[in-house]
Design an enzyme around this catalytic site. Structure first.
Site, PDB file in Angstrom:
ATOM      1  N   HIS A   1       0.622  -4.653  -7.002  1.00  0.00           N
ATOM      2  CA  HIS A   1       1.076  -3.618  -8.064  1.00  0.00           C
ATOM      3  C   HIS A   1       2.052  -4.211  -8.804  1.00  0.00           C
ATOM      4  CE1 HIS A   1       0.350  -1.140  -3.602  1.00  0.00           C
ATOM      5  NE2 HIS A   1       0.498  -2.476  -2.967  1.00  0.00           N
TER       6      HIS A   1
ATOM      7  N   ILE B   1      -4.275  -7.313   6.435  1.00  0.00           N
ATOM      8  CA  ILE B   1      -3.057  -7.500   6.950  1.00  0.00           C
ATOM      9  C   ILE B   1      -3.085  -8.942   8.012  1.00  0.00           C
ATOM     10  CG2 ILE B   1      -0.511  -7.372   7.139  1.00  0.00           C
ATOM     11  CD1 ILE B   1      -1.051  -6.410   4.561  1.00  0.00           C
TER      12      ILE B   1
ATOM     13  N   SER C   1       6.806  -2.181   4.496  1.00  0.00           N
ATOM     14  CA  SER C   1       5.284  -2.604   3.435  1.00  0.00           C
ATOM     15  C   SER C   1       5.567  -3.775   2.363  1.00  0.00           C
ATOM     16  CB  SER C   1       5.213  -1.258   2.779  1.00  0.00           C
ATOM     17  OG  SER C   1       6.189  -1.037   2.054  1.00  0.00           O
ATOM     18  N   CYS C   2       4.031  -3.146   1.717  1.00  0.00           N
ATOM     19  CA  CYS C   2       4.409  -4.753   0.476  1.00  0.00           C
ATOM     20  C   CYS C   2       5.624  -4.164  -0.239  1.00  0.00           C
ATOM     21  CB  CYS C   2       2.853  -4.853   0.219  1.00  0.00           C
ATOM     22  SG  CYS C   2       1.867  -3.167   0.236  1.00  0.00           S
ATOM     23  N   ASN C   3       4.901  -3.114  -0.819  1.00  0.00           N
ATOM     24  CA  ASN C   3       6.183  -2.840  -1.591  1.00  0.00           C
ATOM     25  C   ASN C   3       7.408  -2.355  -1.748  1.00  0.00           C
ATOM     26  OD1 ASN C   3       4.314  -1.552  -4.559  1.00  0.00           O
ATOM     27  ND2 ASN C   3       3.629  -0.388  -2.706  1.00  0.00           N
TER      28      ASN C   3
ATOM     29  N   HIS D   1      10.049   4.934  -1.198  1.00  0.00           N
ATOM     30  CA  HIS D   1       9.898   3.141  -1.493  1.00  0.00           C
ATOM     31  C   HIS D   1      11.053   2.951  -1.058  1.00  0.00           C
ATOM     32  CE1 HIS D   1       5.862   4.327  -2.905  1.00  0.00           C
ATOM     33  NE2 HIS D   1       5.505   2.551  -1.941  1.00  0.00           N
TER      34      HIS D   1
ATOM     35  N   GLN E   1      -0.331  -7.291  -2.755  1.00  0.00           N
ATOM     36  CA  GLN E   1      -0.335  -6.171  -1.254  1.00  0.00           C
ATOM     37  C   GLN E   1      -0.621  -7.013   0.352  1.00  0.00           C
ATOM     38  OE1 GLN E   1      -2.479  -5.436  -4.132  1.00  0.00           O
ATOM     39  NE2 GLN E   1      -4.165  -5.306  -2.959  1.00  0.00           N
TER      40      GLN E   1
ATOM     41  N   ARG F   1      -1.619  -0.136  -6.596  1.00  0.00           N
ATOM     42  CA  ARG F   1      -3.135  -0.686  -6.061  1.00  0.00           C
ATOM     43  C   ARG F   1      -3.519   0.609  -5.694  1.00  0.00           C
ATOM     44  NH1 ARG F   1      -2.748   0.304  -1.947  1.00  0.00           N
ATOM     45  NH2 ARG F   1      -2.829  -1.200  -0.199  1.00  0.00           N
TER      46      ARG F   1
ATOM     47  N   GLY G   1       3.489   0.454   7.371  1.00  0.00           N
ATOM     48  CA  GLY G   1       2.829   2.501   8.020  1.00  0.00           C
ATOM     49  C   GLY G   1       3.193   2.600   8.595  1.00  0.00           C
TER      50      GLY G   1
HETATM   51  P1  NAD Z   1      -7.195  -2.551   8.022  1.00  0.00           P
HETATM   52  O1  NAD Z   1      -7.746  -1.067   7.828  1.00  0.00           O
HETATM   53  O2  NAD Z   1      -7.046  -3.718   6.521  1.00  0.00           O
HETATM   54  O3  NAD Z   1      -6.724  -3.032   9.015  1.00  0.00           O
HETATM   55  C1  NAD Z   1      -6.786  -2.412   9.939  1.00  0.00           C
HETATM   56  C2  NAD Z   1      -7.190  -3.412  11.954  1.00  0.00           C
HETATM   57  O4  NAD Z   1      -7.459  -2.696  12.736  1.00  0.00           O
HETATM   58  C3  NAD Z   1      -8.954  -2.728  11.297  1.00  0.00           C
HETATM   59  O5  NAD Z   1      -9.778  -4.562  11.518  1.00  0.00           O
HETATM   60  C4  NAD Z   1      -9.743  -2.009  11.855  1.00  0.00           C
HETATM   61  O6  NAD Z   1     -10.515  -2.246  12.547  1.00  0.00           O
HETATM   62  C5  NAD Z   1      -8.632  -2.148  12.912  1.00  0.00           C
HETATM   63  N1  NAD Z   1      -8.617  -1.303  13.811  1.00  0.00           N
HETATM   64  C6  NAD Z   1      -8.161   0.632  13.400  1.00  0.00           C
HETATM   65  N2  NAD Z   1      -8.045   0.977  14.770  1.00  0.00           N
HETATM   66  C7  NAD Z   1      -7.667   0.208  16.030  1.00  0.00           C
HETATM   67  C8  NAD Z   1      -7.673   0.259  16.841  1.00  0.00           C
HETATM   68  N3  NAD Z   1      -6.695   1.550  17.838  1.00  0.00           N
HETATM   69  N4  NAD Z   1      -6.920  -1.057  18.054  1.00  0.00           N
HETATM   70  C9  NAD Z   1      -7.080  -1.968  17.708  1.00  0.00           C
HETATM   71  N5  NAD Z   1      -7.626  -1.967  16.039  1.00  0.00           N
HETATM   72  C10 NAD Z   1      -8.046  -0.693  15.470  1.00  0.00           C
HETATM   73  O7  NAD Z   1      -5.006  -2.257   7.624  1.00  0.00           O
HETATM   74  P2  NAD Z   1      -4.515  -2.991   6.413  1.00  0.00           P
HETATM   75  O8  NAD Z   1      -4.529  -2.580   5.098  1.00  0.00           O
HETATM   76  O9  NAD Z   1      -4.324  -4.296   7.270  1.00  0.00           O
HETATM   77  O10 NAD Z   1      -2.988  -2.903   6.918  1.00  0.00           O
HETATM   78  C11 NAD Z   1      -2.479  -2.253   8.382  1.00  0.00           C
HETATM   79  C12 NAD Z   1      -0.924  -1.891   8.438  1.00  0.00           C
HETATM   80  O11 NAD Z   1      -0.303  -3.002   7.772  1.00  0.00           O
HETATM   81  C13 NAD Z   1      -0.722  -1.112   8.437  1.00  0.00           C
HETATM   82  O12 NAD Z   1       0.567  -0.290   9.024  1.00  0.00           O
HETATM   83  C14 NAD Z   1      -0.881  -0.987   6.635  1.00  0.00           C
HETATM   84  O13 NAD Z   1       0.257   0.616   6.363  1.00  0.00           O
HETATM   85  C15 NAD Z   1       0.370  -2.331   6.515  1.00  0.00           C
HETATM   86  N6  NAD Z   1      -0.236  -2.811   4.956  1.00  0.00           N
HETATM   87  C16 NAD Z   1      -1.269  -2.547   4.507  1.00  0.00           C
HETATM   88  C17 NAD Z   1      -0.586  -3.193   2.907  1.00  0.00           C
HETATM   89  C18 NAD Z   1      -2.141  -3.306   2.636  1.00  0.00           C
HETATM   90  O14 NAD Z   1      -2.037  -3.534   0.894  1.00  0.00           O
HETATM   91  N7  NAD Z   1      -3.776  -3.145   2.965  1.00  0.00           N
HETATM   92  C19 NAD Z   1      -0.036  -3.659   2.620  1.00  0.00           C
HETATM   93  C20 NAD Z   1       1.513  -3.583   4.107  1.00  0.00           C
HETATM   94  C21 NAD Z   1       1.432  -3.570   4.734  1.00  0.00           C
END
Ligand code: NAD
Length: 336
Positions: free
Chosen positions: A217, A12, A137-139, A191, A297, A166, A108
């Protein structure tokens, strides 16, 4: 110019950073990374200043030069977008508090992190001037995008939705491979309650199934409207909303694979589909509407983050004009 920082440059975060860099009223001051991995290298290649959020020594011998620590970045920005993994964002809140800046978290994190869950169509105004917000969130974003216009136009008595989720994101190898369809053990799934953080009072039940796919999704949504509608009226309504892309079986779009093929062809960002894809072959029987929608997503929450930044920083007091600006800068609505 709104000065924006990004903490957590993953699925994201890297997309939000790119989207911020495309806005003419925002400046991406920098992104914070824990490790000098390929994502950090690509961020630097894009011209983004990289700050270290972990052990600064990790960057010492690497090819990626840092501009300082996360704390230094926080000292230079008006607002930080936190896109760190679930739960880490909550731990970071004290840093943002100390720096006296505004902050946006992702889906998240819990609603209680900011007591303001955000979707641009549904509650832009409530974020104007806010210090903290959470983009759902995405959903949840997918459901709000198509339900809010229905609520506004026709009213909604109740919603029932089945979410086929997914199993993992494309780059998320630690979760795969899987070969099963898995029922979400929470029935109803969370959700529906999450939709209620933005649209309180909406009667909605959701159940979820995890599938062995990484692309998108797919939701099957059944809505009892407060009054009768026609298929033409629903299509006209969705046609007016750029963040909804109408796709059709008649055009050969029968799966998430073709939706993502369209997205790649449009050539935006990382080949993203910011819009929620709704199949034109929806059914309306009196006040009962049934439709399929596909949710990318990795990217549908990106324009929401941009609008949340604008609303919270008071840069645009009109949801319509902020949404139009974001859509134009990200080429949203390119497939109609
Ligand atoms: P991700 O794991 O792809 O990315 C997170 C990043 O943060 C990584 O680069 C990681 O190295 C870094 N990181 C880890 N610990 C850290 C710390 N202590 N300090 C700073 N950086 C740190 O995660 P994501 O999928 O991008 O999800 C991020 C947020 O977005 C979550 O809240 C998730 O629920 C939400 N989200 C995810 C999606 C999805 O489908 N991936 C969709 C919508 C929302």
């Amino acid at each position: 110019m709104i000065k924006v920082g990004l903490n957590g440059y993953g699925v994201i975060g890297k997309r939000v950073a790119y989207a911020v860099s495309r806005q003419d009223d925002m400046q991406l001051v920098g992104i914070a990374k824990q490790t000098p991995d390929y994502k950090a290298k690509l961020a630097a290649k894009r011209g983004f200043d990289v700050y270290s959020s972990g052990d600064p020594d990790a960057f010492k011998d690497g090819e990626v030069k840092t501009s300082g620590t996360l704390e230094a970045l926080l000292g230079k920005v008006d607002i930080i977008v936190d896109a760190t993994p679930e739960g880490i964002g909550a731990q970071n809140k004290q840093l943002y508090e100390k720096a006296g800046i505004k902050a946006i978290w992702q889906g998240g994190e819990k609603h209680s992190i900011s007591d303001l869950s955000f979707n641009a169509y549904a509650n832009y105004d409530s974020a104007i001037g806010a210090r903290y917000a959470r983009v759902v969130s995405c959903n949840t974003t997918g459901l709000l995008r198509t339900l809010y216009p229905l609520q506004k136009e026709f009213g909604i008595n109740s919603v029932s939705a089945v979410l086929v989720r997914r199993g993992a994101d494309p780059s998320e190898t630690k979760k795969g491979p899987i070969d099963a369809l898995e029922v979400d053990k929470h029935i109803p799934s969370h959700h529906g309650a999450d939709v209620n953080t933005v649209m309180p009072g909406l009667k909605i039940d959701t159940v979820a199934i995890k599938a062995s796919t990484t692309l998108m999704h797919l939701h099957s949504v059944s809505v009892e409207l407060a009054k009768n509608a026609s298929k033409e009226e629903i299509l006209e309504l969705y046609g007016r909303h750029k963040r909804i892309a109408l796709v059709s079986l008649k055009d050969g779009v029968s799966s998430t694979a073709q939706v993502m093929d369209i997205a790649r062809e449009l050539g935006r960002g990382d080949g993203d589909m910011y819009e929620i894809a709704v199949w034109k072959e929806l059914t309306v029987n009196g006040n009962r509407l049934q439709y399929f929608q596909a949710v990318h997503q990795e990217s549908d929450v990106v324009p929401e983050n941009i609008d949340a930044i604008r609303a919270m920083c008071g840069a645009d007091k009109s949801s319509q004009s902020s949404i139009e600006k974001t859509d134009k800068n990200l080429d949203i609505g390119a497939y109609k």
